[in-house]
Design a protein around this motif. Sequence first.
Motif, PDB file in Angstrom:
ATOM      1  N   LEU A 123       0.799  -1.219   0.000  1.00 23.11           N
ATOM      2  CA  LEU A 123       0.000   0.000   0.000  1.00 23.11           C
ATOM      3  C   LEU A 123       0.834   1.271   0.000  1.00 23.11           C
ATOM      4  CD1 LEU A 123      -2.779  -0.975   2.572  1.00 23.11           C
ATOM      5  CD2 LEU A 123      -3.108  -0.546   0.127  1.00 23.11           C
ATOM      6  N   THR A 124       2.109   1.164   0.334  1.00 23.43           N
ATOM      7  CA  THR A 124       2.929   2.365   0.476  1.00 23.43           C
ATOM      8  C   THR A 124       4.028   2.445  -0.580  1.00 23.43           C
ATOM      9  OG1 THR A 124       4.194   1.213   2.222  1.00 23.43           O
ATOM     10  CG2 THR A 124       2.417   2.676   2.926  1.00 23.43           C
ATOM     11  N   TRP A 125       5.159   1.769  -0.374  1.00 25.46           N
ATOM     12  CA  TRP A 125       6.330   1.994  -1.231  1.00 25.46           C
ATOM     13  C   TRP A 125       6.454   1.036  -2.415  1.00 25.46           C
ATOM     14  CZ3 TRP A 125       9.375  -2.295  -1.511  1.00 25.46           C
ATOM     15  CH2 TRP A 125       9.301  -3.208  -0.455  1.00 25.46           C
ATOM     16  N   LEU A 126       5.658  -0.041  -2.475  1.00 26.51           N
ATOM     17  CA  LEU A 126       5.819  -1.025  -3.554  1.00 26.51           C
ATOM     18  C   LEU A 126       5.700  -0.423  -4.954  1.00 26.51           C
ATOM     19  CD1 LEU A 126       6.193  -3.927  -4.561  1.00 26.51           C
ATOM     20  CD2 LEU A 126       3.718  -4.259  -4.279  1.00 26.51           C
ATOM     21  N   PRO A 127       4.712   0.432  -5.254  1.00 24.98           N
ATOM     22  CA  PRO A 127       4.640   0.993  -6.612  1.00 24.98           C
ATOM     23  C   PRO A 127       5.905   1.738  -7.028  1.00 24.98           C
ATOM     24  CG  PRO A 127       2.573   1.354  -5.452  1.00 24.98           C
ATOM     25  CD  PRO A 127       3.537   0.835  -4.433  1.00 24.98           C
ATOM     26  N   ALA A 128       6.485   2.516  -6.108  1.00 25.85           N
ATOM     27  CA  ALA A 128       7.710   3.245  -6.432  1.00 25.85           C
ATOM     28  C   ALA A 128       8.875   2.287  -6.657  1.00 25.85           C
ATOM     29  CB  ALA A 128       8.048   4.230  -5.313  1.00 25.85           C
ATOM     30  N   PHE A 129       8.914   1.198  -5.888  1.00 23.86           N
ATOM     31  CA  PHE A 129       9.976   0.201  -6.050  1.00 23.86           C
ATOM     32  C   PHE A 129       9.885  -0.470  -7.409  1.00 23.86           C
ATOM     33  CE2 PHE A 129      11.180  -4.271  -5.881  1.00 23.86           C
ATOM     34  CZ  PHE A 129      12.518  -4.183  -5.497  1.00 23.86           C
ATOM     35  N   VAL A 130       8.682  -0.873  -7.802  1.00 24.49           N
ATOM     36  CA  VAL A 130       8.502  -1.536  -9.099  1.00 24.49           C
ATOM     37  C   VAL A 130       8.866  -0.583 -10.231  1.00 24.49           C
ATOM     38  CG1 VAL A 130       6.803  -2.544 -10.673  1.00 24.49           C
ATOM     39  CG2 VAL A 130       6.770  -3.147  -8.241  1.00 24.49           C
ATOM     40  N   LEU A 239     -10.011 -10.234  13.127  1.00 25.01           N
ATOM     41  CA  LEU A 239      -8.767 -10.441  12.388  1.00 25.01           C
ATOM     42  C   LEU A 239      -9.002 -10.298  10.887  1.00 25.01           C
ATOM     43  CD1 LEU A 239      -7.364 -13.554  14.302  1.00 25.01           C
ATOM     44  CD2 LEU A 239      -6.881 -11.141  14.720  1.00 25.01           C
ATOM     45  N   CYS A 240      -8.074  -9.624  10.224  1.00 26.74           N
ATOM     46  CA  CYS A 240      -8.133  -9.467   8.767  1.00 26.74           C
ATOM     47  C   CYS A 240      -6.722  -9.233   8.256  1.00 26.74           C
ATOM     48  CB  CYS A 240      -9.037  -8.294   8.396  1.00 26.74           C
ATOM     49  SG  CYS A 240      -9.192  -8.059   6.614  1.00 26.74           S
ATOM     50  N   ASN A 241      -6.368  -9.855   7.120  1.00 28.85           N
ATOM     51  CA  ASN A 241      -5.003  -9.724   6.609  1.00 28.85           C
ATOM     52  C   ASN A 241      -4.841  -8.570   5.628  1.00 28.85           C
ATOM     53  OD1 ASN A 241      -6.364 -10.748   4.416  1.00 28.85           O
ATOM     54  ND2 ASN A 241      -4.882 -12.363   3.957  1.00 28.85           N
ATOM     55  N   SER A 242      -5.723  -7.581   5.701  1.00 26.54           N
ATOM     56  CA  SER A 242      -5.642  -6.407   4.821  1.00 26.54           C
ATOM     57  C   SER A 242      -5.651  -5.137   5.660  1.00 26.54           C
ATOM     58  CB  SER A 242      -6.831  -6.396   3.846  1.00 26.54           C
ATOM     59  OG  SER A 242      -6.984  -5.119   3.255  1.00 26.54           O
ATOM     60  N   TRP A 243      -4.596  -4.304   5.484  1.00 22.38           N
ATOM     61  CA  TRP A 243      -4.548  -3.030   6.196  1.00 22.38           C
ATOM     62  C   TRP A 243      -5.690  -2.122   5.748  1.00 22.38           C
ATOM     63  CZ3 TRP A 243      -2.256  -1.774  10.496  1.00 22.38           C
ATOM     64  CH2 TRP A 243      -1.084  -2.422  10.885  1.00 22.38           C
ATOM     65  N   GLY A 244      -6.031  -2.169   4.483  1.00 22.92           N
ATOM     66  CA  GLY A 244      -7.132  -1.360   3.986  1.00 22.92           C
ATOM     67  C   GLY A 244      -8.443  -1.718   4.661  1.00 22.92           C
ATOM     68  N   ALA A 245      -8.677  -3.030   4.835  1.00 27.21           N
ATOM     69  CA  ALA A 245      -9.904  -3.477   5.494  1.00 27.21           C
ATOM     70  C   ALA A 245      -9.893  -3.110   6.972  1.00 27.21           C
ATOM     71  CB  ALA A 245     -10.074  -4.979   5.325  1.00 27.21           C
ATOM     72  N   VAL A 246      -8.721  -3.231   7.629  1.00 24.92           N
ATOM     73  CA  VAL A 246      -8.610  -2.828   9.036  1.00 24.92           C
ATOM     74  C   VAL A 246      -8.967  -1.353   9.178  1.00 24.92           C
ATOM     75  CG1 VAL A 246      -6.983  -2.422  10.933  1.00 24.92           C
ATOM     76  CG2 VAL A 246      -6.949  -4.601   9.699  1.00 24.92           C
ATOM     77  N   ALA A 247      -8.402  -0.515   8.290  1.00 21.80           N
ATOM     78  CA  ALA A 247      -8.693   0.921   8.334  1.00 21.80           C
ATOM     79  C   ALA A 247     -10.186   1.168   8.103  1.00 21.80           C
ATOM     80  CB  ALA A 247      -7.870   1.658   7.285  1.00 21.80           C
ATOM     81  N   GLY A 248     -10.787   0.442   7.169  1.00 22.67           N
ATOM     82  CA  GLY A 248     -12.207   0.610   6.883  1.00 22.67           C
ATOM     83  C   GLY A 248     -13.086   0.231   8.063  1.00 22.67           C
ATOM     84  N   MET A 249     -12.734  -0.849   8.753  1.00 21.08           N
ATOM     85  CA  MET A 249     -13.527  -1.268   9.908  1.00 21.08           C
ATOM     86  C   MET A 249     -13.383  -0.300  11.069  1.00 21.08           C
ATOM     87  SD  MET A 249     -13.403  -5.460   9.939  1.00 21.08           S
ATOM     88  CE  MET A 249     -11.722  -5.714   9.360  1.00 21.08           C
TER      89      MET A 249
END
Length: 334
Positions: A123-130, A239-249
């Motif tokens: 969600l953060t630095w991966l796009p810039a790395f690629v 429990l959820c393995n997505s930071w986006g979903a955690v933020a949404g909840m």
Amino acid sequence: MKVDYLECTCSLFANDKPMSTPSVKQLEAFWWAATCSNFATAAQRVHLSVSSLSKRITELESALGQPLFDRSGHRAVLTDAGQRLLPAALEVLNAMAALGQALDMREALAGHCRFGVGDLSALTWLPAFVAAARQAHPQLVLEPHVDVGGVLEQRLDDGELDFAVIAGRSSRSSLLSRPVGAARFAWAVAPGLAGAGRLGATALLQRHALVTLPPQAGTTRLLDDWLLAQGASVRERILCNSWGAVAGMLRAGLGVGFLPTGWITALGLRAVGGAHPKAALAPLHYAFQWRRGDARALIPAMQQLAQAQVDFTVMPGLVGEIQIQRHTHSWRRK
């Protein structure tokens, strides 16, 4: 003094029979086959078909005059000769890598690079790395895999990934780690949650569910250390393995949790316990991990790029979308 590594390797199997010198490619095929979970994974790592990999190993066995794998069972396992050859093969491969560096042999990276990152990195630095990796190595096909740290570490150990950026250093002797950055978190709740603004995180956890990632995530150690230091307990977990979903909840008021510090205000959440430094969460350190003995030029090249790009303060796209939606709804109500 000049050392002939291939000659040293042959000396491990010296007998009265004439022996041909094994090639570096044969030793490379053997090393990957011996250290990966299966031949199919090993073949991917050296960009060969399984049959071509097997052929190189068979040629190596013929050159050395001894079988290196016992193929009588469901899975090929190293023979005693194979076990003896493994450290010598690694020495040869490392020597060839060192020779390339000494001569400044910078070959363009090509083929496929499979690597793992956690959801927060994605969600953060991966796009810039690629983007940086594609610009530096246009012939290299990048295949990022996103999962929790425990799963990625196992896949890396099995040889399915070339490297991974995971929270914490690896405890496995087969993997090497180098620090590349850290993420900082703070407790957060929706402004309308009962107790928000007057209760600390410890008290809120007694009233509301903890919204967090699953136990295999790197943040588990961070959470456990905080709970132990505060003498706190958890009433209920979502429990959820997505930071986006955690933020949404959390925005939906389903409980209390922690997020990267830069996300909280942007998501319209309220920080909890900011006035109490001793109750703050410790930073979570991330490491570039790779398999011990992997001397390919790919590893230092990707490690250097990761060191330059890892940045957990980058705002993810989902935050920008939420902000746009919030402003749009506000404009429609006027």
